[in-house]
Enzyme design. Structure first.
Site, PDB file in Angstrom:
ATOM      1  CB  THR A 120      -3.850   3.830   4.433  1.00 43.15           C
ATOM      2  OG1 THR A 120      -3.335   4.392   3.243  1.00 43.15           O
ATOM      3  CG2 THR A 120      -5.278   3.395   4.198  1.00 43.15           C
ATOM      4  CD  GLU A 156      -0.554   7.031  -0.567  1.00 42.83           C
ATOM      5  OE1 GLU A 156      -0.354   7.160  -1.785  1.00 42.83           O
ATOM      6  OE2 GLU A 156      -0.783   5.950  -0.006  1.00 42.83           O
ATOM      7  CG  ASN A 231      -6.379   2.226  -2.333  1.00 36.68           C
ATOM      8  OD1 ASN A 231      -6.182   2.782  -3.412  1.00 36.68           O
ATOM      9  ND2 ASN A 231      -5.508   2.253  -1.357  1.00 36.68           N
ATOM     10  CB  ALA A 275      -7.800 -10.041 -17.253  1.00 37.80           C
ATOM     11  N   GLY A 276      -5.456 -10.662 -15.182  1.00 38.28           N
ATOM     12  CA  GLY A 276      -4.195 -11.352 -14.931  1.00 38.28           C
ATOM     13  C   GLY A 276      -4.159 -11.966 -13.556  1.00 38.28           C
ATOM     14  N   GLY A 280      -1.402  -7.124  -6.088  1.00 40.16           N
ATOM     15  CA  GLY A 280      -0.557  -7.391  -4.926  1.00 40.16           C
ATOM     16  C   GLY A 280      -0.206  -6.031  -4.364  1.00 40.16           C
ATOM     17  CB  CYS A 283      -2.401   0.010  -1.265  1.00 41.71           C
ATOM     18  SG  CYS A 283      -1.220   1.234  -0.750  1.00 41.71           S
ATOM     19  NE  ARG A 350       5.408  -2.902   1.133  1.00 43.91           N
ATOM     20  CZ  ARG A 350       5.223  -1.616   1.449  1.00 43.91           C
ATOM     21  NH1 ARG A 350       4.718  -1.302   2.612  1.00 43.91           N
ATOM     22  NH2 ARG A 350       5.538  -0.662   0.594  1.00 43.91           N
TER      23      ARG A 350
HETATM   24  C1  UDX Z   1      -2.292   1.529  -5.296  1.00 47.70           C
HETATM   25  C2  UDX Z   1      -3.233   2.667  -5.738  1.00 47.70           C
HETATM   26  O1  UDX Z   1      -3.249   2.757  -7.170  1.00 47.70           O
HETATM   27  C3  UDX Z   1      -2.823   3.975  -5.127  1.00 47.70           C
HETATM   28  O2  UDX Z   1      -3.765   4.969  -5.473  1.00 47.70           O
HETATM   29  C4  UDX Z   1      -2.776   3.801  -3.618  1.00 47.70           C
HETATM   30  O3  UDX Z   1      -2.397   4.974  -3.005  1.00 47.70           O
HETATM   31  C5  UDX Z   1      -1.826   2.676  -3.240  1.00 47.70           C
HETATM   32  O4  UDX Z   1      -2.246   1.481  -3.888  1.00 47.70           O
HETATM   33  P1  UDX Z   1       0.090   0.599  -6.011  1.00 47.70           P
HETATM   34  O5  UDX Z   1      -0.168  -0.499  -5.028  1.00 47.70           O
HETATM   35  O6  UDX Z   1       1.408   1.275  -6.029  1.00 47.70           O
HETATM   36  O7  UDX Z   1      -1.005   1.760  -5.845  1.00 47.70           O
HETATM   37  O8  UDX Z   1      -0.091  -0.037  -7.466  1.00 47.70           O
HETATM   38  P2  UDX Z   1      -1.143  -0.021  -8.651  1.00 47.70           P
HETATM   39  O9  UDX Z   1      -0.471   0.475  -9.856  1.00 47.70           O
HETATM   40  O10 UDX Z   1      -2.404   0.620  -8.264  1.00 47.70           O
HETATM   41  O11 UDX Z   1      -1.365  -1.586  -8.826  1.00 47.70           O
HETATM   42  C6  UDX Z   1      -1.831  -2.394  -7.767  1.00 47.70           C
HETATM   43  C7  UDX Z   1      -1.878  -3.840  -8.180  1.00 47.70           C
HETATM   44  O12 UDX Z   1      -2.950  -4.076  -9.073  1.00 47.70           O
HETATM   45  C8  UDX Z   1      -0.625  -4.352  -8.876  1.00 47.70           C
HETATM   46  O13 UDX Z   1      -0.320  -5.625  -8.359  1.00 47.70           O
HETATM   47  C9  UDX Z   1      -1.019  -4.466 -10.331  1.00 47.70           C
HETATM   48  O14 UDX Z   1      -0.311  -5.476 -10.987  1.00 47.70           O
HETATM   49  C10 UDX Z   1      -2.495  -4.806 -10.201  1.00 47.70           C
HETATM   50  N1  UDX Z   1      -3.287  -4.390 -11.361  1.00 47.70           N
HETATM   51  C11 UDX Z   1      -3.426  -3.071 -11.661  1.00 47.70           C
HETATM   52  C12 UDX Z   1      -3.943  -5.344 -12.134  1.00 47.70           C
HETATM   53  O15 UDX Z   1      -3.851  -6.553 -11.853  1.00 47.70           O
HETATM   54  N2  UDX Z   1      -4.714  -4.939 -13.191  1.00 47.70           N
HETATM   55  C13 UDX Z   1      -4.860  -3.623 -13.502  1.00 47.70           C
HETATM   56  O16 UDX Z   1      -5.576  -3.338 -14.465  1.00 47.70           O
HETATM   57  C14 UDX Z   1      -4.194  -2.661 -12.725  1.00 47.70           C
END
Ligand code: UDX
Length: 454
Positions: A120, A156, A231, A275-276, A280, A283, A350
């Site tokens: 990215t 990606e 993102n 929600a929560g 983290g 990305c 991370r």
């Molecule tokens: C993300 C993007 O989804 C992906 O397309 C990009 O390429 C990289 O970043 P990733 O960081 O692996 O992927 O995790 P993801 O499943 O998207 O979750 C990201 C964060 O959001 C996590 O900390 C997750 O706990 C949080 N999350 C996700 C929420 O708090 N609520 C949600 O409804 C969904």
């Protein structure tokens, strides 16, 4: 096709393994000799479901090296998938990208090669990478050389923990280049995925409704912006539901019901409305910061993205405020954290909320205990100096503790023997940072249950 991948992190390794699996011949390069030696010996440096299976199935078509001279000359396509870690200004550090581009220029042969930015990178980096490769090529040849390579962007969208499925069965593939030739090469490369003609792995079957994968074939800048916009949108969806969660709490509504009620509207969609504690990982934080920084360079403010970032930070503070309301005094209290990884099914730490929360609790004089099914080894390596007690099991974690916070929603935490654990605690206070536990059931077991939103 012959493919070289520079960088064997999440993105590079997953991309390389999936391309080898669908039939290409892949050389993965990393400058970290220990990592390459481990990969050659069949050791996978990251925790990612199915990656190991896929590597062993594709082993004849994938190899690992530290040498650019080995990886680059024969490649039809070179992917750059090196790290672009954030800097304090919000702009990513492009040092590794620049090094990779220089080395690629040193070893390109006379056949046309497509160099693809998979990391990215800020908008405009495609052109920048192109100019570095050109300088490097010219230094080698002692004159201008044209037409040997073209730069493309191929963002990606894979999620850690679901990376293989996301790569083999993506919602879409985005390719961007200002040269048609490069787009044609990438189209051919991805054809088995676009048409879904490869044989699906038995352990990861093709989703029943999976049809042909849409291809977005566009210019370089648009492809680069698509990644950031995607993102940022997902990040703000999460922050939106967390903001609504605050109102829900005040008016006595259930945020999970509200999320369900709005998510069923197909214009909104139900995903990324949990929600929560917020997002983290590597990305969302980095990419939203970079988008704001890019806007600033053009004299633009990005209030929506900035607000999403602020709300996300506030969620981590909210859980601590709620804890304080319950235990009143933190000094000398023992607080247990369920989960360290930034989300389930990964050991990635991370920007993990657990690290922030643990740090804060320690600063306030609390004793902190943590458990994670997968990420504790990594935690020891990366955060060894943080004074927390790592616990191997739930009994150890809960014994005589004053309150527990569910930080990462690992499935196994939903199935704990709560009635026993409640009895082990000094005071059975449970803060649910992901709203996945059953409030009614826990209350029955004698817990004081506090959700992050109500
Ligand atoms: C993300 C993007 O989804 C992906 O397309 C990009 O390429 C990289 O970043 P990733 O960081 O692996 O992927 O995790 P993801 O499943 O998207 O979750 C990201 C964060 O959001 C996590 O900390 C997750 O706990 C949080 N999350 C996700 C929420 O708090 N609520 C949600 O409804 C969904």
């Amino acid at each position: 096709m012959n493919v070289a991948i520079i960088g064997t992190g999440y993105v590079g390794l997953t991309t390389g393994v999936c391309l080898a699996y669908i039939g290409h011949s892949v050389t993965c390069l990393d400058t970290d000799a220990d990592k390459v030696a481990a990969l050659k010996a069949g050791k996978i440096p990251i925790y990612e479901p199915h990656l190991e299976n896929l590597i062993s199935e594709a082993s004849e078509r994938i190899r690992f090296t530290t040498s650019y001279a080995d990886a680059i000359p024969n490649a039809h396509v070179v992917f750059i998938a090196v790290g672009t870690p954030p800097t304090p200004s919000g702009n990513p550090n492009l040092e590794y990208l620049s090094q990779a581009a220089t080395c690629i220029g040193k070893y390109l042969n006379d056949d046309f090669t497509v160099v693809v930015n998979k990391s990215t990178v800020p908008i405009g980096s495609g052109n920048w990478v192109g100019s570095i490769i050109r300088d490097s090529l010219e230094a080698r040849h002692g004159k201008k050389v044209n037409g040997l390579f073209a730069v493309a962007s191929n963002p990606e969208f894979l999620r850690e923990g679901a990376a293989i499925g996301d790569s083999l069965y993506p919602d879409r593939i985005v390719i961007g280049s200002d040269e048609t030739r490069a787009l044609e090469v990438l189209y051919t490369l991805y054809r088995p995925i676009l048409d879904q003609t490869f044989q699906a792995p038995t352990y990861l079957p093709r989703p029943e409704d999976k049809g042909a994968v849409p291809l977005v074939s566009t210019d370089l800048a648009s492809a680069e912006l698509i990644k950031y916009a995607a993102n940022a949108f997902l990040a703000l969806k999460i922050s939106f539901i967390n903001e609504i969660g605050q109102v829900a709490e005040r008016v006595g509504a259930e945020i999970t019901e509200v999320a369900r009620g709005i998510g069923l509207d197909s214009r909104i969609g139900s995903r990324f409305l949990n929600a929560g504690l917020g997002w983290g990982g590597s990305c969302f934080g980095k990419d939203t910061a970079a988008l704001v920084a890019t806007g600033r360079e053009y004299g633009l403010t990005m209030p929506i993205v900035e607000a999403a970032r602020m709300v996300n930070q506030r969620q981590r503070e909210r859980i601590l405020e709620k804890l304080l309301q319950e235990v009143k005094i933190l000094k000398g209290k023992t607080i247990s954290l369920l989960g360290l990884a930034f989300k389930p099914n990964t050991d990635d730490l991370r920007d993990a909320p657990a690290i922030d929360i643990a740090r804060h609790l320690i600063e306030r004089g609390a004793r902190v205990r943590c458990h994670d099914p997968i990420a504790m080894d990594r935690f020891k390596r990366e955060y060894g100096s943080l004074e927390v007690q790592l616990c191997d099991n739930a009994d150890q974690l809960f014994e005589d503790c004053d309150a527990a916070i569910l930080v990462t929603e690992w499935t196994e935490y939903r199935e704990l023997d709560w009635s026993k654990l409640g009895r082990l605690m000094r005071t059975p206070i449970l803060l649910d940072g992901r709203l996945v536990l059953d409030r009614g059931e826990l209350s029955k077991q004698g817990f004081r249950y506090v959700g992050i939103s109500g």
